[in-house]
Design an enzyme around this catalytic site. Structure first.
Site, PDB file in Angstrom:
ATOM      1  N   HIS A 159       3.315   4.042  12.985  1.00 10.85           N
ATOM      2  CA  HIS A 159       2.330   5.131  13.002  1.00 10.85           C
ATOM      3  C   HIS A 159       2.799   6.354  13.786  1.00 10.85           C
ATOM      4  CE1 HIS A 159      -1.397   2.743  11.456  1.00 10.85           C
ATOM      5  NE2 HIS A 159      -0.302   2.511  10.749  1.00 10.85           N
TER       6      HIS A 159
ATOM      7  N   HIS B 224       0.831  -1.207   0.000  1.00  9.75           N
ATOM      8  CA  HIS B 224       0.000   0.000   0.000  1.00  9.75           C
ATOM      9  C   HIS B 224       0.859   1.249   0.000  1.00  9.75           C
ATOM     10  CE1 HIS B 224       0.190   1.421   4.265  1.00  9.75           C
ATOM     11  NE2 HIS B 224       0.322   0.160   4.576  1.00  9.75           N
TER      12      HIS B 224
ATOM     13  N   ASP C  42       5.872   2.990   6.755  1.00 11.38           N
ATOM     14  CA  ASP C  42       4.686   2.132   6.619  1.00 11.38           C
ATOM     15  C   ASP C  42       3.787   2.825   5.612  1.00 11.38           C
ATOM     16  OD1 ASP C  42       2.252   0.851   6.799  1.00 11.38           O
ATOM     17  OD2 ASP C  42       1.931   1.288   8.909  1.00 11.38           O
TER      18      ASP C  42
ATOM     19  N   GLU D 292      -5.268   1.563   2.254  1.00 13.70           N
ATOM     20  CA  GLU D 292      -5.097   0.408   3.136  1.00 13.70           C
ATOM     21  C   GLU D 292      -5.376   0.811   4.574  1.00 13.70           C
ATOM     22  OE1 GLU D 292      -2.808  -2.409   5.814  1.00 13.70           O
ATOM     23  OE2 GLU D 292      -2.698  -0.244   5.624  1.00 13.70           O
ATOM     24  N   GLU D 293      -4.882   1.989   4.949  1.00 13.75           N
ATOM     25  CA  GLU D 293      -4.941   2.418   6.350  1.00 13.75           C
ATOM     26  C   GLU D 293      -6.360   2.709   6.835  1.00 13.75           C
ATOM     27  OE1 GLU D 293      -2.569   2.184   8.339  1.00 13.75           O
ATOM     28  OE2 GLU D 293      -0.662   2.412   7.292  1.00 13.75           O
TER      29      GLU D 293
END
Lengths: 378, 334
Positions: free
Chosen positions: A342, A92, A203, A235-236
């Site tokens: 994150h 992603h 990420d 995606e998140e």
């Protein structure tokens, strides 16, 4: 480094041995990772990072385009006779961020998180507000001197945080920052010791870099499989891009590249994977057992270190959506250990990144039609 | 438009049991346009198709409403229930509800030591029955109740039950009434089971395979005393959705909606809903993905017995959607 190769030069490169690339070339993908990390691409608004990625992938593949939801899909055709196994690689490209929800009198901006951003880490951050034109801002906090007793011991609640742009009039900002404007953290990628890097959005821009690295490796290898590299959107916020792109491509099998938790103080040994010890191969109900085994054996054959990440649940990656697309798609998950997920200082090892690209390329090189047929025989 | 909304909002249509509201909508559609091909699909979605060329556009408004499902009847004839859709026990206490057969009930609670203990399982429906048998005869286990119908106006404001989302259904009907001929095909879909997980929209989008979709639903406001932060108010125009929990708007569709509103001088607001979702959430993820946008009608007290909207927002929502459908770059710019 990727961007400066033309296809002709890559063929020359193919003459070299590829086995001793491990030590000397782990910095090879640093520039690409830096560029992708710095691009803006909060879930649902990935146009900028997609544009950058299209340019990167273009010289490495036969065709690359964006689909209706914005997923970047790069296709590199296989060689040899039909049939060609169809393999999807998914990483992603969206990142967590903030969205402006309200402009306050006095020029401050209220926001809501997009994806699971750690709100406790926001005070003190510099941000970029992607309105009509980019605008700088900071997320402040009430000074310790002025806090009520006890206040200092608690994180500031999310709905009390705000962005300061320096503008003092609501009307001025209203013109520049429509509600719904995305905000990203401003953070340069830092090279730490031992080939570790720290920055924002690793990420999963690291996963996207692996995707590019894999295509780069594949330019030197013969492969029968048709390879579809997908940089997925959203995606998140619920593995949404993977859902529609896997439906559209209907591949024979898929490998998802994402990040998992790295080792760090305060995290139990079985919850964090050491950095620099190779990718973690996912194992659990969401992973096809034969894909796991084949990835493991491939790693052993070509000398790529690996770890095993057992997970009884889908662990919130694109693999979850892809596995149950259409009639079901055999799916594997390969994760880069990453610390401080994150936050704006996500940290991982460039060695792991490079080795993962190499592993995936070798895995694809070995894909034959008979193997694909075997995936449905338990 | 007001009369249509009055009829629709007072119809009975809990999620999964949409027969009555579907019949009502079918009547309205037949009266509006004889050329619509009207059908009901396997899940109960009502689909009215205006034929056109190979390009297809889907418009969705859910017709179901939140409800209570009878799960148990005690010896004295009190009914325990399970929520169908999002219910707040504080809003249910004392509310009047109605069953499909017209049986009325009121909602009582057990004696509680602490007000904090007010949970759904402490509540029950009293239909006035004096025995289990009497209750079972009128409201057997598995039957559903919705808030009792009423409809009133005050100036431009409208108060009723189930404006979520009979307001959206009304907008779709108004578009059918006013839209000049267009080249492409439009499927107007009145979806089922939105309140229990955007279910009807999922199967409708799968079978219709539109190139573009717009959902019309209601959204919260931040314009009541001490309301949680939300920059949407009644009477300031329909809201163009940017994001909710189920959905982030397709950037181009959202921009097209905004462009349309600006060029036609239709007031509008931008909506970021921190909780809740809409049909767009499942539509945009159908098959290979469908570019989707949402027009929302600002609504106070959503999921309560008395929701309030502003009539001007309703009219402007229909106007905005109608103008949007006439945009010359509708499909080419996606």
């Amino acid at each position: 480094m990727l961007g400066i190769f033309s296809r002709g030069q890559q063929k020359l490169k193919g003459m070299e041995k590829t086995t001793n690339t491990k030590e000397d070339k782990s910095l090879e993908y640093l520039d690409l990772l830096r560029r992708l990390s710095q691009e803006q691409g909060v879930s649902g608004r990935e146009a900028k990072v997609a544009e950058s990625l299209l340019k990167t992938l273009h010289p490495l593949v036969d065709e690359v385009e964006r689909d209706r939801l914005g997923n970047v899909i790069a296709h590199k055709k296989g060689e040899g006779p039909d049939p060609h196994p169809r393999v999807m690689l998914a990483a992603h490209m969206d990142e967590i961020g903030l969205m402006v929800t309200q402009i306050l009198e006095g020029g401050f901006l209220r926001f809501t998180p997009v994806g699971g951003i750690d709100l406790r880490t926001l005070p003190g951050q510099e941000v970029l507000i992607h309105g009509l034109s980019p605008l700088r801002g900071v997320i402040g906090a009430k000074p310790p001197h002025l806090q009520e007793p006890g206040e200092r011991k608690k994180a500031i609640p999310g709905d009390e945080l705000y962005i300061d742009t320096g503008y003092s009039k609501k009307e001025e900002l209203e013109e520049m920052v429509p509600l719904g404007t995305m905000v990203t953290i401003e953070r340069d990628l830092q090279l730490l010791a031992n080939d570790l890097v720290a920055g924002k959005a690793l990420d999963n821009r690291a996963g996207v870099t692996v995707l590019a690295a894999c295509f780069q490796e594949l330019t030197r290898l013969k492969h029968r499989a048709d390879v579809y590299g997908v940089a997925t959107v959203q995606e998140e916020v619920g593995v949404r891009g993977a859902m529609v792109s896997s439906y559209g491509l209907a591949p024979d099998l898929a490998v998802v590249i994402d990040v998992c938790h790295g080792d760090m103080p305060g995290v139990a040994e079985d919850e964090g994977f050491p950095l620099g010890k190779g990718p973690a191969l996912g194992l659990g109900p969401h992973v096809h057992p034969r894909l796991f085994t084949t990835l493991k054996e491939t790693a052993q054959e070509i000398g790529v270190p690996y770890q095993v990440e057992p997970s009884p649940t889908p662990a919130g990656t694109d693999a979850w959506a892809i596995q149950i697309a259409r009639e079901g798609i055999p799916t594997a998950l390969v994760s880069l250990p990453l610390r401080y997920m994150h936050t704006a200082v996500e940290t991982l090892s460039l060695k792991d990144l490079k080795e993962t690209g190499r592993l995936l390329a070798a895995f694809i090189q070995g894909l034959e039609p008979a193997f694909v047929e075997g995936l449905s025989c338990y | 438009m007001k009369d249509t909304l009055a009829r629709l909002s007072q119809s009975f249509g809990p999620s999964g049991r949409e027969e009555e509201i579907r019949t009502q909508l079918t009547k309205e559609l037949a009266a509006l346009d004889k050329n619509l091909a009207i059908r009901t699909d396997a899940l109960g979605n009502l689909i009215a198709t205006k034929p056109g060329d190979e390009k297809r556009l889907l418009l969705a408004a859910h017709m179901d409403e939140i409800a209570l499902l009878v799960t148990h009847i005690d010896d004295l004839g009190f009914l325990r229930f399970s929520p169908v859709g999002g219910h707040d026990p504080r809003l249910l206490l004392g509310a009047r509800v109605i069953f499909a057969n017209g049986t009325m009930g009121t909602i009582g609670r057990e004696e509680l030591k602490d007000k904090e203990d007010l949970k759904l399982d402490k509540l029950f429906i009293d239909i006035g029955a004096s025995s289990r048998a009497e209750a079972e005869e009128n409201c057997p286990i598995g039957s559903m109740a919705v808030f009792a119908p009423h409809f009133s106006t005050q100036g431009s404001r409208i108060m009723a039950k189930a404006l979520d989302n009979r307001a959206g259904c009304t907008v779709l009907l108004e578009v059918i009434r006013n839209l000049p001929p267009v080249d492409y095909q439009i499927d107007f879909v009145f979806t089922v089971q939105e309140e229990v997980g955007l279910r009807g929209a999922r199967t409708a989008a799968y079978q219709l395979q539109p190139h573009l979709a717009v959902a019309v639903d209601v959204t919260r406001t931040g314009d009541t005393p001490e309301a949680p932060v939300m920059a949407v108010e009644l009477g300031k125009g329909p809201a163009i959705k940017v994001k909710d929990r189920s959905f982030i708007s397709h950037p181009r569709v959202k921009d097209l909606l905004e462009e349309t509103a600006r060029s036609q001088d239709i007031p509008y607001q931008l909506e970021i809903l921190e909780r809740g979702g809409t049909d767009a959430g499942s539509i945009h993820l159908t098959r290979e993905g469908i570019p989707t946008g949402v027009i929302s009608i600002p609504t106070r007290y959503i999921h309560s017995p008395a929701e309030i909207i502003d009539y001007r927002d309703l009219k402007n929502a229909a106007l905005l959607l109608c103008s949007f459908l006439q945009h010359k770059d509708l499909f080419s710019s996606l």
